[in-house]
Motif scaffolding. Structure first.
Motif, PDB file in Angstrom:
ATOM      1  N   ASN A 170      41.649  46.774  42.331  1.00 44.35           N
ATOM      2  CA  ASN A 170      41.213  45.590  43.076  1.00 44.35           C
ATOM      3  C   ASN A 170      41.466  45.749  44.574  1.00 44.35           C
ATOM      4  O   ASN A 170      40.605  45.421  45.397  1.00 44.35           O
ATOM      5  CB  ASN A 170      41.956  44.346  42.577  1.00 44.35           C
ATOM      6  CG  ASN A 170      41.260  43.720  41.393  1.00 44.35           C
ATOM      7  OD1 ASN A 170      40.070  43.451  41.442  1.00 44.35           O
ATOM      8  ND2 ASN A 170      41.991  43.502  40.327  1.00 44.35           N
ATOM      9  N   GLU A 280      32.354  40.352  37.770  1.00 40.32           N
ATOM     10  CA  GLU A 280      33.498  39.781  38.485  1.00 40.32           C
ATOM     11  C   GLU A 280      34.328  39.050  37.441  1.00 40.32           C
ATOM     12  O   GLU A 280      33.873  38.040  36.862  1.00 40.32           O
ATOM     13  CB  GLU A 280      33.008  38.801  39.559  1.00 40.32           C
ATOM     14  CG  GLU A 280      32.446  39.460  40.797  1.00 40.32           C
ATOM     15  CD  GLU A 280      33.530  39.970  41.744  1.00 40.32           C
ATOM     16  OE1 GLU A 280      34.464  39.219  42.056  1.00 40.32           O
ATOM     17  OE2 GLU A 280      33.448  41.144  42.177  1.00 40.32           O
ATOM     18  N   HIS A 282      38.070  37.305  35.852  1.00 38.53           N
ATOM     19  CA  HIS A 282      39.150  36.419  36.283  1.00 38.53           C
ATOM     20  C   HIS A 282      40.506  37.112  36.069  1.00 38.53           C
ATOM     21  O   HIS A 282      41.175  36.929  35.061  1.00 38.53           O
ATOM     22  CB  HIS A 282      39.081  35.129  35.461  1.00 38.53           C
ATOM     23  CG  HIS A 282      39.894  34.024  36.034  1.00 38.53           C
ATOM     24  ND1 HIS A 282      39.360  33.012  36.796  1.00 38.53           N
ATOM     25  CD2 HIS A 282      41.224  33.768  35.979  1.00 38.53           C
ATOM     26  CE1 HIS A 282      40.323  32.179  37.169  1.00 38.53           C
ATOM     27  NE2 HIS A 282      41.456  32.619  36.694  1.00 38.53           N
ATOM     28  N   GLY A 289      43.017  41.025  33.919  1.00 40.31           N
ATOM     29  CA  GLY A 289      41.909  41.945  34.203  1.00 40.31           C
ATOM     30  C   GLY A 289      41.668  42.851  33.002  1.00 40.31           C
ATOM     31  O   GLY A 289      40.529  43.200  32.675  1.00 40.31           O
ATOM     32  N   ASN A 322      34.990  43.733  39.599  1.00 38.34           N
ATOM     33  CA  ASN A 322      35.532  43.119  40.814  1.00 38.34           C
ATOM     34  C   ASN A 322      35.363  43.961  42.081  1.00 38.34           C
ATOM     35  O   ASN A 322      36.357  44.269  42.765  1.00 38.34           O
ATOM     36  CB  ASN A 322      37.017  42.776  40.632  1.00 38.34           C
ATOM     37  CG  ASN A 322      37.225  41.669  39.626  1.00 38.34           C
ATOM     38  OD1 ASN A 322      36.259  41.096  39.134  1.00 38.34           O
ATOM     39  ND2 ASN A 322      38.459  41.359  39.324  1.00 38.34           N
ATOM     40  N   SER A 324      34.537  42.910  44.729  1.00 37.83           N
ATOM     41  CA  SER A 324      35.012  42.030  45.815  1.00 37.83           C
ATOM     42  C   SER A 324      36.496  42.206  46.099  1.00 37.83           C
ATOM     43  O   SER A 324      36.991  41.785  47.137  1.00 37.83           O
ATOM     44  CB  SER A 324      34.799  40.569  45.409  1.00 37.83           C
ATOM     45  OG  SER A 324      35.662  40.278  44.305  1.00 37.83           O
ATOM     46  N   GLY A 326      38.465  41.026  43.558  1.00 37.97           N
ATOM     47  CA  GLY A 326      38.949  40.151  42.485  1.00 37.97           C
ATOM     48  C   GLY A 326      39.934  39.106  42.982  1.00 37.97           C
ATOM     49  O   GLY A 326      40.200  38.960  44.170  1.00 37.97           O
ATOM     50  N   GLN A 341      32.946  34.257  42.985  1.00 36.55           N
ATOM     51  CA  GLN A 341      32.488  35.328  42.073  1.00 36.55           C
ATOM     52  C   GLN A 341      30.958  35.379  42.060  1.00 36.55           C
ATOM     53  O   GLN A 341      30.353  36.462  42.123  1.00 36.55           O
ATOM     54  CB  GLN A 341      32.991  35.063  40.645  1.00 36.55           C
ATOM     55  CG  GLN A 341      34.497  35.187  40.469  1.00 36.55           C
ATOM     56  CD  GLN A 341      34.939  34.824  39.060  1.00 36.55           C
ATOM     57  OE1 GLN A 341      34.365  33.920  38.421  1.00 36.55           O
ATOM     58  NE2 GLN A 341      35.951  35.508  38.557  1.00 36.55           N
ATOM     59  N   THR A 366      29.614  36.883  35.815  1.00 40.01           N
ATOM     60  CA  THR A 366      30.863  36.290  36.300  1.00 40.01           C
ATOM     61  C   THR A 366      31.640  35.732  35.122  1.00 40.01           C
ATOM     62  O   THR A 366      31.057  35.220  34.160  1.00 40.01           O
ATOM     63  CB  THR A 366      30.628  35.146  37.308  1.00 40.01           C
ATOM     64  OG1 THR A 366      29.873  34.113  36.673  1.00 40.01           O
ATOM     65  CG2 THR A 366      29.902  35.632  38.551  1.00 40.01           C
TER      66      THR A 366
END
Ligand code: COA
Length: 383
Positions: A170, A280, A282, A289, A322, A324, A326, A341, A366
């Motif tokens: 992440n 993505e 949670h 994860g 993820n 991003s 996460g 997300q 997501t």
């Protein structure tokens, strides 16, 4: 029912944002989403805002009215949606249902949380667990997830290092996300040696306490090209409820609401996990994860640890997870997370994710859960 498209998205910077108030954050996210969708504020027919606990974090209830007013959007109807950390995912789903049903045409689904104004956010976060059976007995969110982690380690031989890898990957991704709270690389050793929060989870296994907001603009799919050349289409929107207290579950290494919501989503979209190009998930704690890729059906139960260790979830892996950063590294302002997300998936499917772009991404997912899984929302989107 009508098909629904996303025509605009936004996210504020996530972090400890001393210079921005609750209302500043949601107004900023709303304005940026409206600009991104090439519409005016008064084109909106309705607003849904995901928020877990403005009452406990900033002493403000009745936030729907506050948000409409502060954004200069009265008398457009605005409703708050609450399902703990899944509030954003449910705001998205409520917006989708409003457009799909024909009740509204252009809708914003947004999410916001301002968590850093309280001295200790832990009691507020703990209200997402079962108050009588869990919070009042002294357990906190890190400790609930720590129990899930310990059990997974015992049942499946998952190692402490495999859990740490969730955080390492992440943070590796967050380096390329200018809106992330913690855009720095970390190592497995650093995770293992950071301060203990709830054994076996250390500071770097935990998502942070964050401020932030995000927004998504929806319209009927048939109208989407009027606003943008790159609409993203909703293929599935699914939600499931699960047992809130851990001790009442058949198995604390599985989040049943994730299984139910994702299977419904695959069925709605006519897809299987193999069709998904990126997700993505949670990952409020590293164990989550790992559970997510098992419960979403990307790997067999118990195989999350080895899959992560082998690089399956890296940006160039079989199923990028993820990009991003996460919840762990992008940040986790509870009510905003489900919407952030969706924003990341839209940027990826439009090919606008810069250095964190997943090549050839066509279908994204997501996965947003409330608490330890009392609620789950799963969305599938395509370009
Ligand atoms: N990841 C990386 N760095 C973090 C971090 C995190 N999760 N949380 C805090 N930090 C950093 C801070 O920036 C700070 O760095 P600095 O010393 O360079 O300024 C340092 O670690 C200490 O921060 P502090 O705020 O004092 O940490 P804390 O001990 O009060 O809180 C946690 C750490 C993990 C307990 C807190 O972030 C937490 O409760 N996280 C879980 C949130 C949660 O439960 N969300 C809902 C999930 S369902």
């Amino acid at each position: 029912m009508r098909d629904v498209a996303i025509i605009g998205v936004s996210q504020t910077k996530f972090g400890e944002l001393w210079d921005k108030s609750f209302r500043d954050l949601i107004a900023e996210a709303g304005m940026k989403a409206i600009e991104d969708a090439n519409i005016e504020g008064d084109d909106l027919d309705a607003m849904y805002v995901g928020n877990m606990s403005a009452g406990l974090f900033v002493g403000q209830e009745h936030i729907a009215s506050l948000i409409a007013d502060h954004s200069g959007l009265t008398p457009i109807p605005c409703a708050r949606v609450e399902a703990a950390c899944a509030s954003g995912g449910l705001a998205l789903r409520n917006g989708i249902m409003a457009v799909a049903s024909g009740f509204h045409d252009i809708v914003i689904s947004a999410g916001v949380e301002k968590m850093t104004d309280v001295v200790d956010p832990t009691p507020a976060i703990a209200t997402a667990s079962d108050q009588e059976w869990e919070a009042q007995q002294g357990v906190t969110f890190p400790s609930l997830y720590a129990m899930m982690a310990r059990r997974h380690m015992k049942e499946y031989g998952t190692t402490r290092e495999q859990l740490a890898m969730v955080s390492v990957i992440n943070h590796e991704n967050a380096v390329n996300n200018p809106l992330a709270q913690f855009p720095m690389e970390i190592t497995v050793d650093k995770v293992l040696n950071s301060s203990m929060v709830a054994d076996p989870l250390t500071l770097l296994d935990c998502s942070p306490v964050s401020d932030g907001a995000a927004g998504v603009i929806l319209c009927p799919a048939e109208d989407a090209k009027k606003y943008t050349d790159t609409p993203v289409y909703i293929k599935a929107s699914a939600q499931a409820s699960g047992t809130i207290a851990l001790h009442d579950r058949r198995d604390i290494t599985t989040i049943d609401s994730t299984i139910h919501a994702s299977r419904k989503a695959y069925e709605m979209a006519g897809m299987t996990p193999k069709d998904i190009d990126l997700v993505e998930v949670h990952d409020c704690f590293s164990i989550n994860g790992l559970l997510a890729i098992e419960d979403l059906g990307f790997v067999e139960k118990g195989q999350g640890g080895p899959a992560i260790e082998d690089g399956m979830t890296r940006r160039d892996g079989e199923i990028p997870v993820n990009p991003s950063g996460g919840l762990k590294a992008r940040g986790h302002p509870l009510g905003a997370t489900g919407i952030a997300q969706a924003a990341e998936i839209v940027w990826q499917l439009r090919g606008e994710a810069g250095k964190r772009q997943i090549d050839g991404a066509e279908i994204g997912m997501t996965h947003n859960i409330g608490g330890t899984g009392g609620t789950a929302a799963v969305h599938i989107m395509s370009r």
